[in-house]
Scaffold this motif. Structure first.
Motif, PDB file in Angstrom:
ATOM      1  N   PRO A  61       0.823  -1.091  -0.080  1.00  0.00           N
ATOM      2  CA  PRO A  61       0.079  -0.084   0.230  1.00  0.00           C
ATOM      3  C   PRO A  61       0.740   1.195   0.122  1.00  0.00           C
ATOM      4  O   PRO A  61       2.088   1.275   0.387  1.00  0.00           O
ATOM      5  N   PRO A  62       0.331   2.251  -0.742  1.00  0.00           N
ATOM      6  CA  PRO A  62       1.193   3.792  -0.561  1.00  0.00           C
ATOM      7  C   PRO A  62       1.285   4.149   0.802  1.00  0.00           C
ATOM      8  O   PRO A  62       0.566   4.105   1.907  1.00  0.00           O
ATOM      9  N   SER A  63       2.365   5.011   1.121  1.00  0.00           N
ATOM     10  CA  SER A  63       2.533   5.151   2.671  1.00  0.00           C
ATOM     11  C   SER A  63       2.329   6.618   2.816  1.00  0.00           C
ATOM     12  O   SER A  63       2.130   7.348   3.841  1.00  0.00           O
ATOM     13  N   HIS A  64       2.196   7.398   1.683  1.00  0.00           N
ATOM     14  CA  HIS A  64       2.070   8.907   1.640  1.00  0.00           C
ATOM     15  C   HIS A  64       1.032   9.235   0.564  1.00  0.00           C
ATOM     16  O   HIS A  64       0.889   8.769  -0.460  1.00  0.00           O
ATOM     17  N   VAL A  65       0.229  10.402   1.032  1.00  0.00           N
ATOM     18  CA  VAL A  65      -0.415  11.099   0.004  1.00  0.00           C
ATOM     19  C   VAL A  65       0.046  12.625  -0.157  1.00  0.00           C
ATOM     20  O   VAL A  65       0.319  13.180   0.848  1.00  0.00           O
ATOM     21  N   LEU A  66       0.119  13.058  -1.463  1.00  0.00           N
ATOM     22  CA  LEU A  66       0.872  14.559  -1.606  1.00  0.00           C
ATOM     23  C   LEU A  66      -0.428  15.128  -2.163  1.00  0.00           C
ATOM     24  O   LEU A  66      -1.191  14.693  -3.049  1.00  0.00           O
ATOM     25  N   VAL A  67      -0.702  16.361  -1.604  1.00  0.00           N
ATOM     26  CA  VAL A  67      -1.699  17.235  -1.951  1.00  0.00           C
ATOM     27  C   VAL A  67      -1.231  18.417  -2.604  1.00  0.00           C
ATOM     28  O   VAL A  67      -0.368  19.285  -2.080  1.00  0.00           O
ATOM     29  N   ALA A  68      -1.398  18.735  -3.834  1.00  0.00           N
ATOM     30  CA  ALA A  68      -1.018  20.106  -4.688  1.00  0.00           C
ATOM     31  C   ALA A  68      -1.921  21.203  -4.345  1.00  0.00           C
ATOM     32  O   ALA A  68      -3.053  20.955  -3.806  1.00  0.00           O
ATOM     33  N   LYS A  69      -1.282  22.461  -4.647  1.00  0.00           N
ATOM     34  CA  LYS A  69      -2.321  23.543  -4.111  1.00  0.00           C
ATOM     35  C   LYS A  69      -3.455  23.664  -5.065  1.00  0.00           C
ATOM     36  O   LYS A  69      -4.237  24.430  -4.797  1.00  0.00           O
ATOM     37  N   THR A  70      -3.367  22.866  -6.046  1.00  0.00           N
ATOM     38  CA  THR A  70      -4.738  22.944  -6.940  1.00  0.00           C
ATOM     39  C   THR A  70      -5.750  21.769  -6.230  1.00  0.00           C
ATOM     40  O   THR A  70      -6.980  22.004  -6.524  1.00  0.00           O
ATOM     41  N   GLY A  71      -5.511  21.301  -5.115  1.00  0.00           N
ATOM     42  CA  GLY A  71      -6.365  20.344  -4.577  1.00  0.00           C
ATOM     43  C   GLY A  71      -6.280  18.953  -4.864  1.00  0.00           C
ATOM     44  O   GLY A  71      -6.855  17.800  -4.466  1.00  0.00           O
ATOM     45  N   ASP A  72      -5.583  18.681  -6.248  1.00  0.00           N
ATOM     46  CA  ASP A  72      -5.187  17.309  -6.683  1.00  0.00           C
ATOM     47  C   ASP A  72      -4.412  16.383  -5.719  1.00  0.00           C
ATOM     48  O   ASP A  72      -3.618  16.951  -4.896  1.00  0.00           O
ATOM     49  N   LEU A  73      -4.687  15.079  -5.703  1.00  0.00           N
ATOM     50  CA  LEU A  73      -4.128  14.171  -4.637  1.00  0.00           C
ATOM     51  C   LEU A  73      -3.344  13.274  -5.628  1.00  0.00           C
ATOM     52  O   LEU A  73      -3.626  12.594  -6.700  1.00  0.00           O
ATOM     53  N   MET A  74      -2.073  12.693  -5.092  1.00  0.00           N
ATOM     54  CA  MET A  74      -1.268  11.806  -5.454  1.00  0.00           C
ATOM     55  C   MET A  74      -0.800  10.853  -4.295  1.00  0.00           C
ATOM     56  O   MET A  74      -0.295  11.250  -3.440  1.00  0.00           O
ATOM     57  N   ARG A  75      -0.978   9.646  -4.429  1.00  0.00           N
ATOM     58  CA  ARG A  75      -0.784   8.629  -3.570  1.00  0.00           C
ATOM     59  C   ARG A  75       0.596   8.031  -4.028  1.00  0.00           C
ATOM     60  O   ARG A  75       0.674   7.533  -5.287  1.00  0.00           O
ATOM     61  N   GLY A  76       1.327   7.445  -3.103  1.00  0.00           N
ATOM     62  CA  GLY A  76       2.814   6.909  -3.399  1.00  0.00           C
ATOM     63  C   GLY A  76       3.353   6.996  -2.037  1.00  0.00           C
ATOM     64  O   GLY A  76       3.131   6.659  -1.105  1.00  0.00           O
ATOM     65  N   SER A  77       4.901   7.192  -2.297  1.00  0.00           N
ATOM     66  CA  SER A  77       5.775   7.217  -1.421  1.00  0.00           C
ATOM     67  C   SER A  77       6.688   8.620  -1.340  1.00  0.00           C
ATOM     68  O   SER A  77       7.061   9.175  -2.161  1.00  0.00           O
ATOM     69  N   LEU A  78       6.663   9.243  -0.138  1.00  0.00           N
ATOM     70  CA  LEU A  78       7.800  10.286   0.078  1.00  0.00           C
ATOM     71  C   LEU A  78       9.314   9.894   0.113  1.00  0.00           C
ATOM     72  O   LEU A  78       9.342   9.113   1.124  1.00  0.00           O
ATOM     73  N   LEU A  79       9.998  10.018  -0.548  1.00  0.00           N
ATOM     74  CA  LEU A  79      11.463   9.861  -0.573  1.00  0.00           C
ATOM     75  C   LEU A  79      12.317  10.860   0.151  1.00  0.00           C
ATOM     76  O   LEU A  79      13.245  10.353   0.606  1.00  0.00           O
ATOM     77  N   ASP A  80      12.217  12.132  -0.539  1.00  0.00           N
ATOM     78  CA  ASP A  80      13.045  12.918  -0.211  1.00  0.00           C
ATOM     79  C   ASP A  80      12.621  14.347  -0.105  1.00  0.00           C
ATOM     80  O   ASP A  80      11.683  14.679  -1.018  1.00  0.00           O
ATOM     81  N   ILE A  81      13.006  15.123   0.841  1.00  0.00           N
ATOM     82  CA  ILE A  81      13.125  16.669   0.739  1.00  0.00           C
ATOM     83  C   ILE A  81      14.231  17.349   0.661  1.00  0.00           C
ATOM     84  O   ILE A  81      15.065  16.954   1.776  1.00  0.00           O
ATOM     85  N   SER A  82      14.687  18.009   0.049  1.00  0.00           N
ATOM     86  CA  SER A  82      15.874  18.901  -0.202  1.00  0.00           C
ATOM     87  C   SER A  82      15.778  20.088  -0.744  1.00  0.00           C
ATOM     88  O   SER A  82      15.321  20.144  -1.989  1.00  0.00           O
ATOM     89  N   GLY A  83      16.005  21.278  -0.221  1.00  0.00           N
ATOM     90  CA  GLY A  83      16.035  22.426  -0.523  1.00  0.00           C
ATOM     91  C   GLY A  83      14.635  22.795  -0.996  1.00  0.00           C
ATOM     92  O   GLY A  83      13.444  22.520  -0.351  1.00  0.00           O
ATOM     93  N   GLN A  84      14.303  23.220  -2.228  1.00  0.00           N
ATOM     94  CA  GLN A  84      13.013  23.453  -2.868  1.00  0.00           C
ATOM     95  C   GLN A  84      12.660  22.331  -3.656  1.00  0.00           C
ATOM     96  O   GLN A  84      11.695  22.742  -4.586  1.00  0.00           O
TER      97      GLN A  84
END
Length: 259
Positions: A117-140
């Motif tokens: 199963p997906p571990s994360h959901v990403l929400v765009a500023k448009t309100g769109d949703l994407m499920r998957g896995s957050l791997l990394d955040i670096s800078g911008q």
């Protein structure tokens, strides 16, 4: 000045009975630089921490906060991150809504994906949703994997990323921390909330220690109210309480009757 709720006798910071200490006047906005700490970090124990995310991977989250001395925690404690212009924080933000039907569909695990199963959901500023896995955040930049495809997404296009994994059942796991009778919950004027063991009050600051992120210092003028012990624990809510994946329903087959 303060008022006391839940207890009529003096409250000691070290081993107080259940009580809430609340300011009896409205306070101005906090004086720390919100632009310098534009994100809100949501932990699984319902803490909300203003911060600036420096880096994230599957093991460690590193951040700066006006209240935490060393911002370095196990990524397993993180429930979600609201970036600037998210939707749940108490700050001034762009307004948008997430469709309940779309959210439920995103949280529902297809039958073919039950074992992974997906571990994360990403929400765009448009309100769109994407499920998957957050791997990394670096800078911008955010690195996110969805449908076996890795992608790099600019932070300024993302409202939030939320961990939607099914909670771990092992309560002894160090990734599972909840408010206890030995801790104080400090709710701040900007809507954030931190849980710690109080060590002292010095130079206009509340000094404490957290099992998750260590030493913390909160200016008393930023505190809206303090909750001691387990008082009102049942009333604590997170905007992400229901953000957990669930399995799709099995199809129901009607039984054929013999003529």
């Amino acid at each position: 000045s303060w008022k006391f709720e839940g207890a009529m006798k003096p409250v000691r910071l070290s081993d107080a009975a259940e009580a809430r200490v609340k300011r009896n006047r409205d306070l101005a906005k906090p004086t720390f630089d919100i632009k310098a700490f534009p994100e809100l970090l949501h932990l699984k124990n319902q803490e909300i921490i203003p911060c600036k995310i420096e880096s994230y991977n599957e093991e460690t989250l590193t951040f700066k906060s006006p209240f935490i001395v060393i911002g370095n925690i196990d990524s397993g404690h993180v429930k979600g991150v609201e970036f600037a212009n998210g939707m749940f924080g108490a700050r001034d933000k762009e307004s948008f809504t997430i469709d309940d039907v779309k959210l439920d569909r995103t949280m529902t695990i297809p039958r073919f994906n039950r074992d992974n199963p997906p571990s994360h959901v990403l929400v765009a500023k448009t309100g769109d949703l994407m499920r998957g896995s957050l791997l990394d955040i670096s800078g911008q930049r955010i690195q996110f994997e969805s449908k076996l495809r890795k992608m790099n997404i600019p932070v300024n296009r993302v409202a939030m990323v939320v961990n939607v994994s099914i909670p771990e059942e092992n309560l002894d796991n160090p990734r599972s921390h909840h408010p206890t009778g030995n801790n104080v919950r400090a709710t701040l004027t900007d809507g954030s909330a931190l849980v710690c063991e109080v060590l002292a009050s010095k130079d206009g600051k509340l000094l404490g220690h957290s099992e998750i992120y260590g030493k913390m210092e909160i200016p008393i003028t930023y505190i809206q109210h303090l909750t001691f012990g387990d008082f009102e624990t049942e009333n604590l809510e997170s905007p992400f309480d229901e953000w957990t994946v669930h399995q799709s329903k099995e199809p129901e087959y009607s039984k054929k009757t013999s003529p």
